[in-house]
Write a protein that holds these residues in place. Structure first.
Motif, PDB file in Angstrom:
ATOM      1  N   MET A  15       0.848  -1.185   0.000  1.00 49.17           N
ATOM      2  CA  MET A  15       0.000   0.000   0.000  1.00 49.17           C
ATOM      3  C   MET A  15       0.891   1.246   0.000  1.00 49.17           C
ATOM      4  N   ALA A  16       0.710   2.084  -0.977  1.00 46.86           N
ATOM      5  CA  ALA A  16       1.496   3.314  -1.074  1.00 46.86           C
ATOM      6  C   ALA A  16       0.971   4.337  -0.068  1.00 46.86           C
ATOM      7  N   ILE A  17       1.898   5.006   0.577  1.00 51.45           N
ATOM      8  CA  ILE A  17       1.536   6.061   1.517  1.00 51.45           C
ATOM      9  C   ILE A  17       1.316   7.338   0.711  1.00 51.45           C
ATOM     10  N   THR A  18       0.153   7.961   0.894  1.00 53.88           N
ATOM     11  CA  THR A  18      -0.157   9.197   0.187  1.00 53.88           C
ATOM     12  C   THR A  18      -0.523  10.280   1.203  1.00 53.88           C
ATOM     13  N   HIS A  19      -0.484  11.496   0.726  1.00 58.53           N
ATOM     14  CA  HIS A  19      -0.910  12.632   1.548  1.00 58.53           C
ATOM     15  C   HIS A  19      -2.316  12.381   2.094  1.00 58.53           C
ATOM     16  N   GLU A  20      -3.218  11.912   1.221  1.00 55.72           N
ATOM     17  CA  GLU A  20      -4.610  11.676   1.607  1.00 55.72           C
ATOM     18  C   GLU A  20      -4.725  10.548   2.619  1.00 55.72           C
ATOM     19  N   SER A  21      -3.960   9.463   2.448  1.00 54.57           N
ATOM     20  CA  SER A  21      -4.065   8.340   3.375  1.00 54.57           C
ATOM     21  C   SER A  21      -3.545   8.717   4.759  1.00 54.57           C
ATOM     22  N   VAL A  22      -2.513   9.536   4.813  1.00 53.48           N
ATOM     23  CA  VAL A  22      -1.978   9.967   6.109  1.00 53.48           C
ATOM     24  C   VAL A  22      -2.987  10.887   6.805  1.00 53.48           C
ATOM     25  N   ARG A  23      -3.559  11.833   6.062  1.00 50.88           N
ATOM     26  CA  ARG A  23      -4.577  12.720   6.662  1.00 50.88           C
ATOM     27  C   ARG A  23      -5.762  11.904   7.173  1.00 50.88           C
ATOM     28  N   GLU A  24      -6.168  10.916   6.406  1.00 51.32           N
ATOM     29  CA  GLU A  24      -7.298  10.063   6.812  1.00 51.32           C
ATOM     30  C   GLU A  24      -6.964   9.306   8.092  1.00 51.32           C
ATOM     31  N   LEU A  25      -5.765   8.776   8.178  1.00 54.90           N
ATOM     32  CA  LEU A  25      -5.327   8.038   9.355  1.00 54.90           C
ATOM     33  C   LEU A  25      -5.352   8.938  10.595  1.00 54.90           C
ATOM     34  N   PHE A  26      -4.927  10.187  10.472  1.00 50.36           N
ATOM     35  CA  PHE A  26      -4.859  11.105  11.598  1.00 50.36           C
ATOM     36  C   PHE A  26      -6.223  11.656  12.005  1.00 50.36           C
ATOM     37  N   LYS A  27      -7.267  11.425  11.187  1.00 49.08           N
ATOM     38  CA  LYS A  27      -8.609  11.891  11.545  1.00 49.08           C
ATOM     39  C   LYS A  27      -9.085  11.269  12.855  1.00 49.08           C
ATOM     40  N   GLY A  28      -8.625  10.048  13.151  1.00 48.14           N
ATOM     41  CA  GLY A  28      -8.994   9.419  14.421  1.00 48.14           C
ATOM     42  C   GLY A  28      -8.545  10.251  15.609  1.00 48.14           C
ATOM     43  N   LEU A  29      -7.321  10.765  15.542  1.00 50.08           N
ATOM     44  CA  LEU A  29      -6.821  11.616  16.635  1.00 50.08           C
ATOM     45  C   LEU A  29      -7.575  12.929  16.698  1.00 50.08           C
ATOM     46  N   GLU A  30      -7.951  13.461  15.536  1.00 48.45           N
ATOM     47  CA  GLU A  30      -8.663  14.737  15.496  1.00 48.45           C
ATOM     48  C   GLU A  30     -10.068  14.627  16.082  1.00 48.45           C
ATOM     49  N   SER A  31     -10.696  13.476  15.885  1.00 51.46           N
ATOM     50  CA  SER A  31     -12.071  13.307  16.355  1.00 51.46           C
ATOM     51  C   SER A  31     -12.134  12.730  17.767  1.00 51.46           C
ATOM     52  N   GLN A  52      -7.273  16.990  21.918  1.00 45.87           N
ATOM     53  CA  GLN A  52      -7.926  17.613  20.761  1.00 45.87           C
ATOM     54  C   GLN A  52      -6.908  18.016  19.696  1.00 45.87           C
ATOM     55  N   LEU A  53      -6.297  16.999  19.100  1.00 48.41           N
ATOM     56  CA  LEU A  53      -5.252  17.226  18.099  1.00 48.41           C
ATOM     57  C   LEU A  53      -5.854  17.594  16.742  1.00 48.41           C
ATOM     58  N   HIS A  54      -5.145  18.470  16.019  1.00 46.74           N
ATOM     59  CA  HIS A  54      -5.556  18.876  14.676  1.00 46.74           C
ATOM     60  C   HIS A  54      -4.348  18.822  13.757  1.00 46.74           C
ATOM     61  N   THR A  55      -4.523  18.209  12.599  1.00 47.73           N
ATOM     62  CA  THR A  55      -3.451  18.106  11.617  1.00 47.73           C
ATOM     63  C   THR A  55      -3.355  19.411  10.838  1.00 47.73           C
ATOM     64  N   GLU A  56      -2.149  19.972  10.788  1.00 46.68           N
ATOM     65  CA  GLU A  56      -1.935  21.215  10.054  1.00 46.68           C
ATOM     66  C   GLU A  56      -1.315  20.978   8.693  1.00 46.68           C
ATOM     67  N   ASN A  57      -0.318  20.107   8.652  1.00 43.52           N
ATOM     68  CA  ASN A  57       0.435  19.934   7.412  1.00 43.52           C
ATOM     69  C   ASN A  57       0.946  18.505   7.343  1.00 43.52           C
ATOM     70  N   VAL A  58       0.976  17.957   6.142  1.00 46.43           N
ATOM     71  CA  VAL A  58       1.487  16.605   5.912  1.00 46.43           C
ATOM     72  C   VAL A  58       2.418  16.643   4.707  1.00 46.43           C
ATOM     73  N   ILE A  59       3.601  16.089   4.891  1.00 45.98           N
ATOM     74  CA  ILE A  59       4.559  15.938   3.799  1.00 45.98           C
ATOM     75  C   ILE A  59       4.871  14.450   3.696  1.00 45.98           C
ATOM     76  N   VAL A  60       4.750  13.884   2.504  1.00 51.37           N
ATOM     77  CA  VAL A  60       4.987  12.454   2.317  1.00 51.37           C
ATOM     78  C   VAL A  60       6.116  12.248   1.327  1.00 51.37           C
ATOM     79  N   GLU A  61       7.021  11.356   1.678  1.00 56.81           N
ATOM     80  CA  GLU A  61       8.078  10.949   0.758  1.00 56.81           C
ATOM     81  C   GLU A  61       8.343   9.469   0.979  1.00 56.81           C
ATOM     82  N   GLY A  62       8.051   8.672  -0.027  1.00 61.50           N
ATOM     83  CA  GLY A  62       8.251   7.227   0.094  1.00 61.50           C
ATOM     84  C   GLY A  62       7.396   6.653   1.207  1.00 61.50           C
ATOM     85  N   ASP A  63       8.054   5.930   2.131  1.00 59.79           N
ATOM     86  CA  ASP A  63       7.343   5.288   3.238  1.00 59.79           C
ATOM     87  C   ASP A  63       7.383   6.106   4.525  1.00 59.79           C
ATOM     88  N   GLN A  64       7.621   7.400   4.397  1.00 60.46           N
ATOM     89  CA  GLN A  64       7.629   8.229   5.598  1.00 60.46           C
ATOM     90  C   GLN A  64       6.806   9.487   5.374  1.00 60.46           C
TER      91      GLN A  64
END
Length: 134
Positions: free
Chosen positions: A1-17, A68-80
């Protein structure tokens, strides 16, 4: 599974909610997680269980409504990914705990296997000094 900007933001939604369990489903049981700094949450945690007990459980004792964490910015490169977050929280004593975080997250097979977390150590120290836990 490729890591994408969208997949990382989606994963962090759990912490935001406030649904930490949804986020932690994507964290390996044997995660290597370092919380940088010199404060009560700092440390090198070698499992998901140890990390939760050493950080989220302690924070839960002083932040009645969580971080009450909120994601501000996501940078993706490869598997990180580099994820910038901020918290909007109020401690038991009314102190505002609006901290900023930068997590460097490493993925393997779609799971988070390593994290290096940076935050305001002084603010965390003050939080625990003013809201002591037994």
């Amino acid at each position: 599974m490729a890591i994408t900007h969208e997949s990382v933001r989606e994963l962090f939604k759990g912490l935001e909610s406030g649904d930490g369990s949804a986020f932690f489903e994507h964290v390996a049981d044997n995660v290597d997680w370092i919380v940088m700094g010199t404060h009560p949450l700092a440390g090198h945690y070698l499992s998901k269980k140890a990390f939760i007990e050493g950080t989220f459980a302690k924070l839960g004792q002083v932040l009645p409504n969580g971080a009450q964490l909120h994601t501000e910015n996501v940078i993706v490169e490869g598997d990180q990914a580099v994820v910038e977050l901020h918290s909007l929280a109020t401690a038991r004593n009314g102190m505002r705990f609006d901290n900023r975080y930068c997590w460097v997250v490493y993925f393997q097979d779609g799971l988070i296997v390593r994290v290096r977390a940076y935050l305001d150590s002084t603010m965390v120290g003050r939080l625990f000094e003013e809201n002591s836990i037994a």
